[in-house]
Write a protein that holds these residues in place. Structure first.
Motif, PDB file in Angstrom:
ATOM      1  N   ASP A 100      44.372  83.506 100.558  1.00 34.46           N
ATOM      2  CA  ASP A 100      43.109  82.791 100.359  1.00 34.46           C
ATOM      3  C   ASP A 100      43.294  81.371 100.873  1.00 34.46           C
ATOM      4  O   ASP A 100      44.031  80.571 100.285  1.00 34.46           O
ATOM      5  N   ALA A 101      42.628  81.048 101.974  1.00 35.34           N
ATOM      6  CA  ALA A 101      42.807  79.743 102.607  1.00 35.34           C
ATOM      7  C   ALA A 101      42.265  78.602 101.761  1.00 35.34           C
ATOM      8  O   ALA A 101      42.547  77.435 102.041  1.00 35.34           O
ATOM      9  N   TYR A 102      41.500  78.914 100.717  1.00 30.79           N
ATOM     10  CA  TYR A 102      40.855  77.874  99.917  1.00 30.79           C
ATOM     11  C   TYR A 102      41.609  77.551  98.626  1.00 30.79           C
ATOM     12  O   TYR A 102      41.174  76.704  97.853  1.00 30.79           O
ATOM     13  N   VAL A 103      42.719  78.210  98.384  1.00 29.30           N
ATOM     14  CA  VAL A 103      43.518  77.957  97.177  1.00 29.30           C
ATOM     15  C   VAL A 103      44.870  77.412  97.609  1.00 29.30           C
ATOM     16  O   VAL A 103      45.713  78.154  98.113  1.00 29.30           O
ATOM     17  N   GLY A 104      45.071  76.106  97.411  1.00 29.81           N
ATOM     18  CA  GLY A 104      46.271  75.472  97.907  1.00 29.81           C
ATOM     19  C   GLY A 104      47.234  75.078  96.815  1.00 29.81           C
ATOM     20  O   GLY A 104      47.044  75.390  95.630  1.00 29.81           O
ATOM     21  N   PHE A 105      48.269  74.337  97.218  1.00 31.27           N
ATOM     22  CA  PHE A 105      49.314  73.895  96.300  1.00 31.27           C
ATOM     23  C   PHE A 105      49.387  72.377  96.272  1.00 31.27           C
ATOM     24  O   PHE A 105      49.308  71.769  95.212  1.00 31.27           O
ATOM     25  N   LEU A 106      49.553  71.739  97.435  1.00 29.36           N
ATOM     26  CA  LEU A 106      49.523  70.277  97.505  1.00 29.36           C
ATOM     27  C   LEU A 106      48.091  69.777  97.374  1.00 29.36           C
ATOM     28  O   LEU A 106      47.799  68.897  96.570  1.00 29.36           O
ATOM     29  N   HIS A 107      47.193  70.341  98.173  1.00 31.82           N
ATOM     30  CA  HIS A 107      45.767  70.042  98.053  1.00 31.82           C
ATOM     31  C   HIS A 107      45.188  70.942  96.958  1.00 31.82           C
ATOM     32  O   HIS A 107      45.266  72.160  97.057  1.00 31.82           O
ATOM     33  N   ARG A 108      44.620  70.338  95.936  1.00 28.40           N
ATOM     34  CA  ARG A 108      44.111  71.103  94.813  1.00 28.40           C
ATOM     35  C   ARG A 108      42.715  71.621  95.107  1.00 28.40           C
ATOM     36  O   ARG A 108      42.081  71.257  96.099  1.00 28.40           O
ATOM     37  N   ASP A 109      42.226  72.479  94.220  1.00 28.87           N
ATOM     38  CA  ASP A 109      40.952  73.153  94.438  1.00 28.87           C
ATOM     39  C   ASP A 109      39.796  72.155  94.497  1.00 28.87           C
ATOM     40  O   ASP A 109      39.698  71.242  93.667  1.00 28.87           O
ATOM     41  N   ARG A 110      38.962  72.346  95.495  1.00 23.45           N
ATOM     42  CA  ARG A 110      37.723  71.585  95.622  1.00 23.45           C
ATOM     43  C   ARG A 110      36.724  72.483  96.343  1.00 23.45           C
ATOM     44  O   ARG A 110      37.071  73.071  97.378  1.00 23.45           O
ATOM     45  N   PRO A 111      35.511  72.631  95.808  1.00 21.15           N
ATOM     46  CA  PRO A 111      34.547  73.535  96.448  1.00 21.15           C
ATOM     47  C   PRO A 111      34.357  73.231  97.930  1.00 21.15           C
ATOM     48  O   PRO A 111      34.140  72.080  98.319  1.00 21.15           O
ATOM     49  N   GLY A 112      34.484  74.262  98.736  1.00 14.09           N
ATOM     50  CA  GLY A 112      34.252  74.118 100.171  1.00 14.09           C
ATOM     51  C   GLY A 112      35.435  73.622 100.972  1.00 14.09           C
ATOM     52  O   GLY A 112      35.347  73.524 102.199  1.00 14.09           O
ATOM     53  N   ARG A 113      36.550  73.295 100.312  1.00  9.07           N
ATOM     54  CA  ARG A 113      37.716  72.791 101.041  1.00  9.07           C
ATOM     55  C   ARG A 113      38.776  73.871 101.176  1.00  9.07           C
ATOM     56  O   ARG A 113      39.178  74.470 100.178  1.00  9.07           O
ATOM     57  N   ALA A 114      39.227  74.104 102.391  1.00 16.23           N
ATOM     58  CA  ALA A 114      40.279  75.103 102.639  1.00 16.23           C
ATOM     59  C   ALA A 114      41.633  74.481 102.323  1.00 16.23           C
ATOM     60  O   ALA A 114      42.390  74.081 103.216  1.00 16.23           O
ATOM     61  N   SER A 115      41.962  74.422 101.040  1.00 19.59           N
ATOM     62  CA  SER A 115      43.130  73.654 100.586  1.00 19.59           C
ATOM     63  C   SER A 115      44.450  74.188 101.136  1.00 19.59           C
ATOM     64  O   SER A 115      45.322  73.408 101.538  1.00 19.59           O
TER      65      SER A 115
END
Length: 344
Positions: free
Chosen positions: A227-242
């Motif tokens: 899932d390109a939108y669930v990151g580790f360094l960049h946290r969840d934000r609607p519409g952001r590919a974290s």
């Protein structure tokens, strides 16, 4: 081995994309101006499109051809992809790790180390090739500082600490980036990163190449079921590919920055292709975008040597072949420890 296919970039204004059998056809004023076989494509990217037929959307979805829509200035709008057939077990583990900040930090620090290592490599290469044209001592000091920061990153287990180290290193790298611009200094200069909108020619160029890289990374992540939108360094934000932003951190310098510098220093682009709007935003014209896209595709075709298999393959496949020795097994995530970056 996966075969590197082509990305079709459509920059011609007022065009309509449709399907004709096993081909994508580009029409302008009801006249067919181009035709390309679908089996040769891995992605289609349109800028300022007039429309796309449902039949073509369906064909792209069925064949896993990413169909991306961009504004004329290169801002991402949307992407159409096919049915998600990825590994649900892999994605569930991704979500569990993302919810645990410590486990996320253990993964994120590999990405940051990769970013610092590649940034250092860019600077060291400049010292090696252009020592008489740049302030080599100053750049060497930044390079040494990046090495010291990498040691601190390796021992960090907190996301806030990692962000602080990454931010400090980014400021240092950016402080000498202008010296890597060797030609057309009157019109191409870098006094710091600015975006939304970019306020100078270099930042407009970087924003465009970063957008291209982000789209490549998102497609690569989805190809392995993440899932390109669930990151580790960049946290969840609607519409952001974290997660895509996480992975592209280590790739910015070797893919986007190097391309931007090459285009400027080889004078493949010039100031005539950039225009400042009333609000101060700098935008590129169609001809300049075409030069960048052509160079981007050519760069992806350049052969590099795989660090483990010792075989040559197109650099554009390095995203699909990157692996990481993370502290706990997590499948085939698309990043790796910096010492084995496929972009060398």
């Amino acid at each position: 081995m996966k075969k590197l296919l082509n990305t079709l970039f459509v920059t011609m204004p007022d065009t309509y994309l449709a399907r004709d059998g096993e081909n994508v056809v580009i029409r302008k004023d009801e006249e067919v101006v181009a035709r390309y076989p679908l089996h040769n494509l891995e992605a289609i990217c349109t800028f300022g499109y007039a429309g796309v037929s449902p039949a073509l959307m369906g064909a792209c979805a069925e064949r896993r051809i990413a169909l991306t829509f961009m504004t004329r200035s290169g801002r991402f709008l949307a992407r159409v992809i096919g049915e998600d057939k990825g590994n649900v077990v892999l994605r569930k583990e991704q979500y569990r790790i993302s919810d645990d900040e410590r486990r996320s930090a253990l993964i994120a620090r590999n990405m940051i180390i990769g970013k610092l290592y590649n940034s250092k490599w860019i600077l060291e290469r400049a010292i090696r090739d252009y020592s008489l044209r740049i302030d080599a001592d100053r750049i060497k000091r930044v390079s040494v500082s990046l090495s010291e920061t990498m040691k601190l990153v390796r021992g960090a287990e907190n996301l806030d600490v990692l962000r602080g180290l990454e931010g400090t290193a980014a400021v240092q790298y950016n402080s000498v980036f202008d010296q890597l611009i060797l030609q057309q200094k009157e019109h191409f200069f870098f006094h710091g990163r600015n975006k939304r909108p970019p306020l100078d020619n270099v930042n407009a160029l970087l924003s465009f190449t970063y957008t291209l890289l982000a789209n490549e990374v998102k497609a690569a992540l989805e190809a392995v079921g993440l899932d390109a939108y669930v990151g580790f360094l960049h946290r969840d934000r609607p519409g952001r590919a974290s997660l895509a932003l996480d992975v592209m951190e280590e790739l910015r310098s070797v893919y986007a920055d190097r391309l931007a510098l090459s285009l400027i220093n080889k004078k493949l682009i010039n100031e005539k292709g950039f225009h400042k709007k009333e609000n101060g935003a700098v935008v590129m014209d169609d001809d300049t975008r075409k030069i960048i896209l052509k160079s981007w595709q050519e760069r992806k075709q350049e052969k590099i040597v795989h660090p483990y298999l010792n075989e040559k393959y197109p650099g554009g496949l390095s995203l699909m072949r990157r692996r990481c020795f993370w502290p706990e097994p997590f499948g085939a995530i698309l990043t790796n420890t910096p010492h084995f970056c496929g972009s060398r």
